[in-house]
Scaffold this motif. Structure first.
Motif, short mmCIF file in Angstrom:
data_model
loop_
_atom_site.label_atom_id
_atom_site.label_comp_id
_atom_site.label_asym_id
_atom_site.label_seq_id
_atom_site.Cartn_x
_atom_site.Cartn_y
_atom_site.Cartn_z
N PHE A 188 101.43 1.78 61.61
CA PHE A 188 101.04 0.92 62.73
C PHE A 188 100.94 -0.54 62.30
CE2 PHE A 188 97.58 -1.36 64.82
CZ PHE A 188 98.10 -1.45 66.11
N ILE A 189 100.34 -0.79 61.15
CA ILE A 189 100.19 -2.17 60.67
C ILE A 189 101.56 -2.81 60.43
CG2 ILE A 189 99.38 -3.57 58.72
CD1 ILE A 189 96.98 -1.64 58.55
N VAL A 190 102.47 -2.06 59.82
CA VAL A 190 103.81 -2.60 59.56
C VAL A 190 104.53 -2.89 60.87
CG1 VAL A 190 106.09 -2.01 58.64
CG2 VAL A 190 104.04 -1.55 57.28
N VAL A 191 104.53 -1.94 61.79
CA VAL A 191 105.21 -2.14 63.07
C VAL A 191 104.57 -3.28 63.84
CG1 VAL A 191 105.70 -1.06 65.31
CG2 VAL A 191 106.06 0.22 63.19
N PHE A 192 103.25 -3.34 63.86
CA PHE A 192 102.56 -4.40 64.58
C PHE A 192 102.91 -5.77 64.02
CE2 PHE A 192 98.95 -7.29 64.97
CZ PHE A 192 98.81 -7.33 66.35
N CYS A 193 102.89 -5.90 62.70
CA CYS A 193 103.20 -7.20 62.08
C CYS A 193 104.63 -7.63 62.40
CB CYS A 193 103.01 -7.13 60.57
SG CYS A 193 101.28 -7.13 60.06
N ILE A 194 105.57 -6.70 62.35
CA ILE A 194 106.96 -7.06 62.62
C ILE A 194 107.16 -7.41 64.10
CG2 ILE A 194 109.33 -6.16 62.67
CD1 ILE A 194 108.60 -4.61 60.10
N LYS A 195 106.58 -6.60 65.00
CA LYS A 195 106.75 -6.88 66.43
C LYS A 195 106.01 -8.14 66.87
CE LYS A 195 107.83 -2.81 68.91
NZ LYS A 195 108.34 -3.17 70.12
N GLN A 196 104.83 -8.33 66.37
CA GLN A 196 103.99 -9.44 66.83
C GLN A 196 104.41 -10.77 66.20
OE1 GLN A 196 101.69 -9.01 69.18
NE2 GLN A 196 101.08 -11.15 69.23
N TYR A 197 104.72 -10.75 64.90
CA TYR A 197 104.94 -12.00 64.18
C TYR A 197 106.39 -12.22 63.75
CZ TYR A 197 99.90 -11.90 64.02
OH TYR A 197 98.57 -11.84 64.36
N LYS A 198 107.30 -11.30 64.12
CA LYS A 198 108.73 -11.41 63.82
C LYS A 198 108.98 -11.66 62.33
CE LYS A 198 109.58 -11.38 68.33
NZ LYS A 198 108.64 -10.48 68.86
N LYS A 199 109.64 -12.76 61.99
CA LYS A 199 109.99 -13.05 60.60
C LYS A 199 108.74 -13.26 59.75
CE LYS A 199 112.71 -16.14 57.71
NZ LYS A 199 113.50 -17.37 57.66
N GLN A 200 107.74 -13.89 60.29
CA GLN A 200 106.50 -14.12 59.55
C GLN A 200 105.81 -12.79 59.23
OE1 GLN A 200 103.69 -16.55 61.69
NE2 GLN A 200 102.74 -17.28 59.80
N GLY A 201 106.04 -11.77 60.03
CA GLY A 201 105.48 -10.44 59.79
C GLY A 201 105.92 -9.84 58.47
#
Length: 124
Positions: A44-57
């Motif tokens: 969940f943390i990985v998916v959330f970071c990628i979806k929410q913050y895009k490249k910065q994730g």
């Protein structure tokens, strides 16, 4: 002085180990110690970071992994060998007093690995 601290440590361990056990936590804690139990949270943390913050994730995930690795390295390679505290489940003097709910790890046990990992993550 050191002997009295070690005696207090053993007495406190046995009091908590024997006196505060109950059926619910005896069932729950071995599950929570299993490394795969936390996999959905990590995913969940990985998916959330990628979806929410895009490249910065990706940078966030990389820094989380770096922080996790450094905390684990510091705990296992630096602090534990310096303190050299034997795990209670490996102590021959306590062998008859311990209830083995989960397999005992080998080696030393001053810090849980999560302590030096979670603290830097809180400030990250």
């Amino acid at each position: 002085m050191m002997e009295s601290i070690q005696q207090f440590d053993v007495e406190l361990f046995l009091k908590i180990h024997r006196g505060l056990s109950n059926g619910f936590f005896d069932w729950l804690m071995p599950l929570m110690r299993n490394r795969f139990f936390w996999s959905p949270l990590y995913l969940f943390i990985v998916v959330f970071c990628i979806k929410q913050y895009k490249k910065q994730g990706y940078y966030i995930i990389a820094m989380l992994l770096f922080t996790f690795a450094m905390g684990d390295l510091i705990a296992s390679r630096l602090i534990k060998p310096l303190v050299s505290r034997v795990r209670p489940c490996n102590d021959f003097n306590l062998a008859n007093d311990i209830i083995h709910r989960v397999p005992c790890g080998s080696g030393l046990s001053f810090l849980q690995h999560m302590q030096p990992i979670i603290l830097p993550l809180r400030y990250f």
